[in-house]
Design an enzyme around this catalytic site. Sequence first.
Site, PDB file in Angstrom:
ATOM      1  N   THR A 127      -5.742   7.285  -5.197  1.00 57.40           N
ATOM      2  CA  THR A 127      -5.791   7.491  -3.727  1.00 57.40           C
ATOM      3  C   THR A 127      -4.549   8.592  -3.328  1.00 57.40           C
ATOM      4  OG1 THR A 127      -6.462   5.276  -3.392  1.00 57.40           O
ATOM      5  CG2 THR A 127      -5.349   6.098  -1.612  1.00 57.40           C
TER       6      THR A 127
ATOM      7  N   GLU B 143       0.860  -1.058  -0.082  1.00 61.20           N
ATOM      8  CA  GLU B 143      -0.028   0.091   0.000  1.00 61.20           C
ATOM      9  C   GLU B 143       0.809   1.397   0.002  1.00 61.20           C
ATOM     10  OE1 GLU B 143      -2.744  -1.212  -0.990  1.00 61.20           O
ATOM     11  OE2 GLU B 143      -3.978   0.065   0.385  1.00 61.20           O
TER      12      GLU B 143
HETATM   13  N1  HSE Z   1      -8.300   4.876   3.965  1.00 57.38           N
HETATM   14  C1  HSE Z   1      -7.680   5.044   2.648  1.00 57.38           C
HETATM   15  C2  HSE Z   1      -8.190   6.520   1.993  1.00 57.38           C
HETATM   16  C3  HSE Z   1      -8.579   3.905   1.625  1.00 57.38           C
HETATM   17  O1  HSE Z   1      -9.284   6.866   2.297  1.00 57.38           O
HETATM   18  O2  HSE Z   1      -7.106   7.324   1.404  1.00 57.38           O
HETATM   19  C4  HSE Z   1      -7.841   4.301   0.330  1.00 57.38           C
HETATM   20  O3  HSE Z   1      -8.732   3.199  -0.213  1.00 57.38           O
END
Ligand code: HSE
Length: 311
Positions: free
Chosen positions: A185, A132
């Site tokens: 993201t 990640e």
């Molecule tokens: N918690 C993370 C965000 C998840 O909201 O950036 C990314 O899928």
Amino acid sequence: MENSIQVFAPATVANVVCGFDVLGFAVNEPGDEVIMRVTDKPSITISKITGDNGRLPLDPAKNTVSVSVQHYLQSINRTDIGLDIELHKKMPIGSGLGSSSASTVAGLFAAKTLLGDETDAAKLLPFAMKGEEMACGHGHADNVAPALMGGFVLIRSYEPLDVIRLPHPKGLYCAIVFPDVDVPTREARQIIRDKIYMKDAVTQWGNIAGLVSGLFMNDIGLIGRSMKDILVEPVRSMLIPDFYKMREIAMEMGAVSFGISGSGPSVFAFTKSEETAKQIAQKLQKNLAAAGIGSNTYVSDINNQGPKVIG
Ligand code: HSE
């Protein structure tokens, strides 16, 4: 030792509206597949990636799956082994459905199973988080943890890592709509405020506690009224076409709750029946189409299994 294995790992809905970076759950579809083979050279190779339109690197030093597997092999002192990876993307990239997590988890679970490592899959979490970190610059666990463990998961703490599997009511369905717009993201994290007011924090943690209580108490009404996000959603919703209109439609059609899946652009609604979930998904897809935006839809209950061997 088996020579090859094929593993599926599920998509996930992170944040679950109010629980930014601390809550997530797995769904039955979509998901990714990895075929892993033992080779006679002590190295990790990636021989094939399908379904990514050429967007993902075949270089094992740059791919989240191989990098995570490499960290895992180092941790168990098995860098003597050779592994080849085929990654079959069966879900969209940059969708907010934990695409990189599904690939990484499928790869890690394949390696663990091939090596006959009996330790709990949850122990793979730190290696999955490395993936990640590489994919979006931050090692959050709210996609990888539910992809690995299945079900609903709370990340109570990151340092030290403390992950708790939560119960959930039976018969809770999830309608997911992925509008065909790109929201990476990394960028969706950069637009969030890094300071918040105490009164907003109070509202937010009341809602998170309400949602978790609702999951334990099988109280769908409490789950629904707790799924409100005053911190992140107001900013990220601007990146999602027709977000508030879609919420209005879903809630009018009987959704329990509605919000952004992960960092978007996918949105999801909880419902009390599969039929309602299907109807909502169809209606939202139609609404987006009227605005000239294509979309994919998925309907599922909560996936309690996580990764599974499929061949
Ligand atoms: N918690 C993370 C965000 C998840 O909201 O950036 C990314 O899928």
